[in-house]
Structure formats: structure tokens, C-alpha cells
Design an enzyme around this catalytic site. Sequence first.
Site, PDB file in Angstrom:
ATOM      1  N   SER A  81       0.838  -1.204   0.000  1.00 50.17           N
ATOM      2  CA  SER A  81       0.000   0.000   0.000  1.00 50.17           C
ATOM      3  C   SER A  81       0.871   1.252   0.000  1.00 50.17           C
ATOM      4  CB  SER A  81      -0.928   0.002   1.219  1.00 50.17           C
ATOM      5  OG  SER A  81      -0.200  -0.238   2.401  1.00 50.17           O
ATOM      6  N   ASP A 124       5.454  -7.111   2.669  1.00 50.93           N
ATOM      7  CA  ASP A 124       4.716  -7.631   1.522  1.00 50.93           C
ATOM      8  C   ASP A 124       5.674  -8.098   0.437  1.00 50.93           C
ATOM      9  OD1 ASP A 124       1.980  -7.903   1.276  1.00 50.93           O
ATOM     10  OD2 ASP A 124       1.643  -5.748   1.099  1.00 50.93           O
ATOM     11  N   GLU A 134      -9.233  -9.932   3.901  1.00 51.88           N
ATOM     12  CA  GLU A 134      -9.564  -8.565   3.478  1.00 51.88           C
ATOM     13  C   GLU A 134     -10.877  -8.538   2.687  1.00 51.88           C
ATOM     14  OE1 GLU A 134      -6.436  -6.263   1.673  1.00 51.88           O
ATOM     15  OE2 GLU A 134      -7.822  -4.674   1.067  1.00 51.88           O
TER      16      GLU A 134
HETATM   17  O1  KIV Z   1      -0.512  -3.444   1.501  1.00 56.07           O
HETATM   18  C1  KIV Z   1      -1.014  -3.412   2.641  1.00 56.07           C
HETATM   19  O2  KIV Z   1      -0.849  -2.441   3.389  1.00 56.07           O
HETATM   20  C2  KIV Z   1      -1.789  -4.568   3.069  1.00 56.07           C
HETATM   21  C3  KIV Z   1      -2.531  -4.535   4.357  1.00 56.07           C
HETATM   22  C4  KIV Z   1      -3.379  -3.367   4.590  1.00 56.07           C
HETATM   23  C5  KIV Z   1      -3.255  -5.802   4.613  1.00 56.07           C
HETATM   24  O3  KIV Z   1      -1.797  -5.535   2.388  1.00 56.07           O
END
Ligand code: KIV
Length: 266
Positions: free
Chosen positions: A46, A84, A183
Site C-alpha cells: 500500500s 509484503d 480482506e
Molecule cells: O498493503 C497493505 O498495506 C496490506 C494490508 C493493509 C493488509 O496488504
Amino acid sequence: MKKITVPDIVKMKSEGRKIPVLTAYDYPMARILDDAGIPILMVGDSCGMVEAGRENTLTVTLDEIIYHTRSVARGRTAAVVVSDMPFGSYQTSVIEARRNAARLVAEGGAEAVKIEGGRRSLRAIKAVIEMDIPVMGHIGLTPQSVHAMGGYRVQGKSSEAAEKITEDARELEKAGVFAIVLEGIPSQLAGDITAELGIPTIGIGAGPNCDGQVLVLNDMLGLDSTVKTPKYVKRYMDLKNIISSAVVEYVIDVEAGRFPSKEQSY
Ligand code: KIV
């Protein structure tokens, strides 16, 4: 502060303790969240949207996540840093998935990685777990699938779709993930999955029945109040306006010759 580990996070479920998770992308915020007792700092892709102003997460690179992870890892004392695996870093081959997960740990300082997808990502997930890198799953609304989903839509609404997500969750647990992000799915479905699994579920837009909750930090702090936040976000403050007022005050001070004063001068 005592260091929290991945097994400690898993144990929180059996102890009936809820798990508050927030995203973090930089050193100062990581320090604040860690001091405040957040047990997991998630370096989410994100960052591409909320920190770099991009339309979606698909253009975020592994090097960018490594950069953010390094800053976050330097700022934390206790929390577990989960990074991530960005789009394209785990789908092309098991070898690529292993190499890229290893880079997040070795170069970034991540203690675990998050991989989107259920059964479709199982080969990569198993391969990374075999290297003793803990993996967090992520199913339901998976933002890296935005084009395939036709937008950011709640998933698992039909009984057939709900069954697919439940089966994904079962397979991820069997593969050895230590937790799963749920999610954008109905609360009832998230609650049923949470009740069935032995590992923690971390919800975002998945209602109150998950073992933990995650929010994007910028959303909950109100850093960009021009953006329409999704229904599931609770805005805990209006940081954009607080910063804006401070900056306007600074501009007025400089223009009026009030800053710097004697106190701020050598
Ligand atoms: O990319 C992100 O921040 C996420 C979370 C909000 C689950 O995948």
C-alpha cells in the site's frame, strides 16, 4: 521492551488476545507504533498508493519494499516486521519467490513476509516456508488482483465464493502460514474462518470477529482527507489538518519576520 516473535503472535490467539496491526513505511512512524505497543508492523505494498500517490499497488518493486522495510526495521524494538512480497516477486517461479523472500529478510530486516492468494500461491508459499521464513497469507480482496476482480470489491458474498475462500484458508493453514489477512469479506464468513482455524486471522474490512485487525496507518491518521476512505476505516485523527495548520503558522511567521527569533539564532 521485550522482543515479540512470530510464535508469540500465534500464541496470542490461544490466549484470547486480540492482535492490533498497522502498516508502517518509515523510521519515525515505526518508532512511534512500536513504542505504543503495536505487535506487528506491516510494510505493505500500500506504500505505493499512500506514500507514492500511485493508482494501485501493482507497480511497487521489491527494491522499494526493501527500502521501506529497512527503515521500519531500524525503528522497531519489539514488534514483528512483516513485509509484503510485491506483485511479480513470487508468481513467476518458486526460485524467484525464494530469492525475493530471502532479500526481504537479509537486506530489509523483515522477520516474515506476506503473500497474496490462496491455492493459486501455494507453491510459492510452501517454498518460502521451507526456507524457515514465516509467511502470512492474504485472501479475500487481494489488491494485487485488482484487474482480475474488476476493482476493489467485497469478495465471498455468494455461498460458492465463500466456500472457495474458506478452502483457501484451510489450505494456507495446512501449508504452514502463521497468520492470514482476511480482506474485504463479509463479517460472518470471516468469523466462521476464524473459528475454524488454529492460526490467527487479521481482518481488514472483514468485521469484528477476526483475531486481529489491520489498518493502513495513513488512513487511520487522516493523512489524506481528500481521499474517500473505505467504509471499514475508522479515522482516529485528522492529521492532514493538524499538519496543515502548523505549516500555515510557519509561513505566517516567516513572512512576518517572527521566525527565527533570537531564541532560534546563534
Ligand atoms: O498493503 C497493505 O498495506 C496490506 C494490508 C493493509 C493488509 O496488504
